[in-house]
Design an enzyme around this catalytic site. Structure first.
Site, PDB file in Angstrom:
ATOM      1  N   GLU A   3      46.681  57.812  52.807  1.00  0.00           N
ATOM      2  CA  GLU A   3      45.767  57.185  51.835  1.00  0.00           C
ATOM      3  C   GLU A   3      44.608  56.563  52.601  1.00  0.00           C
ATOM      4  OE1 GLU A   3      48.222  54.335  49.752  1.00  0.00           O
ATOM      5  OE2 GLU A   3      49.179  55.897  48.545  1.00  0.00           O
ATOM      6  N   ASP A  60      43.849  47.588  49.875  1.00  0.00           N
ATOM      7  CA  ASP A  60      43.261  48.875  49.521  1.00  0.00           C
ATOM      8  C   ASP A  60      41.781  48.608  49.330  1.00  0.00           C
ATOM      9  OD1 ASP A  60      45.829  49.912  49.480  1.00  0.00           O
ATOM     10  OD2 ASP A  60      45.986  49.926  47.305  1.00  0.00           O
ATOM     11  N   HIS A  85      52.055  45.401  50.275  1.00  0.00           N
ATOM     12  CA  HIS A  85      51.343  44.664  49.229  1.00  0.00           C
ATOM     13  C   HIS A  85      52.201  43.509  48.713  1.00  0.00           C
ATOM     14  CE1 HIS A  85      47.828  47.219  48.725  1.00  0.00           C
ATOM     15  NE2 HIS A  85      48.598  48.294  48.741  1.00  0.00           N
ATOM     16  N   HIS A 122      44.148  52.612  52.260  1.00  0.00           N
ATOM     17  CA  HIS A 122      45.258  51.679  52.450  1.00  0.00           C
ATOM     18  C   HIS A 122      45.376  51.239  53.908  1.00  0.00           C
ATOM     19  CE1 HIS A 122      49.253  50.038  51.362  1.00  0.00           C
ATOM     20  NE2 HIS A 122      49.575  50.378  52.601  1.00  0.00           N
TER      21      HIS A 122
END
Length: 188
Positions: free
Chosen positions: A169, A112, A105, A172
């Protein structure tokens, strides 16, 4: 067009995304507003392949909701202050020692996302966003079959255009189809 280095504002390239940056509100794991605005920035190439994915999803009757993209180093430091646990929050980089960059990020090379129907209602997924439990994993079988099916479909499309899913996740994705750039602290 709003640009900062390799970063572009996603809605300047394509306005058919739902932007709901969770860290621009207190509706996140910190309970605090971390970002100054809901403007969604990401690496230009990352934005281009996300648009390709969005177009595939749209043909199947879905929209893409972006919950996080570029994140300033200072925001990552704030996350670490709130929850200093390597199992849930990435440790902020020591920029004085960092020589090799990877997609994160912090350089706008991760997103996301989730999917919604065409009216904006979120599809069922294995867990809530930022769920720090095993239910967030793409491999967890302890979640609803429909949630796993939706996450698997999203993963397949995202990987087809150049992203790589993070197994812990479901939301992600790393842009692994472009050269990583340096991390930044541009404030959004």
């Amino acid at each position: 067009m709003n640009e900062k280095g390799n970063l572009v504002r996603l809605l300047d390239l394509d306005d058919d995304f739902i932007i709901d940056l969770k860290y621009a509100t207190a509706d996140n794991f910190t309970g605090q507003k971390i970002y100054n605005s809901n403007d969604c920035y990401m690496d230009r190439h990352t934005a281009e392949i996300l648009i390709r994915a969005k177009n595939i999803f749209a043909k199947d009757g879905y929209r893409v909701k972006v919950m996080d993209a570029y994140r300033p180093i200072s925001a990552q430091e704030k996350f670490w202050q709130i929850l200093p646990d390597d199992n849930f929050v990435a440790r902020p980089p020591d920029m004085a020692k960092l020589k090799v960059f990877r997609p994160t990020h912090l350089n706008g090379l991760c997103v996301d996302v989730t999917l919604t129907d065409m009216t904006g209602k979120e599809l069922e997924m294995p867990s809530a966003f930022d769920d720090f439990s095993e239910k967030a994993s793409l491999l967890c079988q302890e979640t609803s079959e429909q949630g796993r099916k939706n996450a698997a479909y999203m993963k397949a499309v995202m990987e087809r255009v150049g992203f790589q899913a993070y197994k812990n996740e479901w939301w992600h994705f790393y842009d692994v189809s472009t050269e990583p750039t340096p991390f930044m602290n541009f404030q959004i």
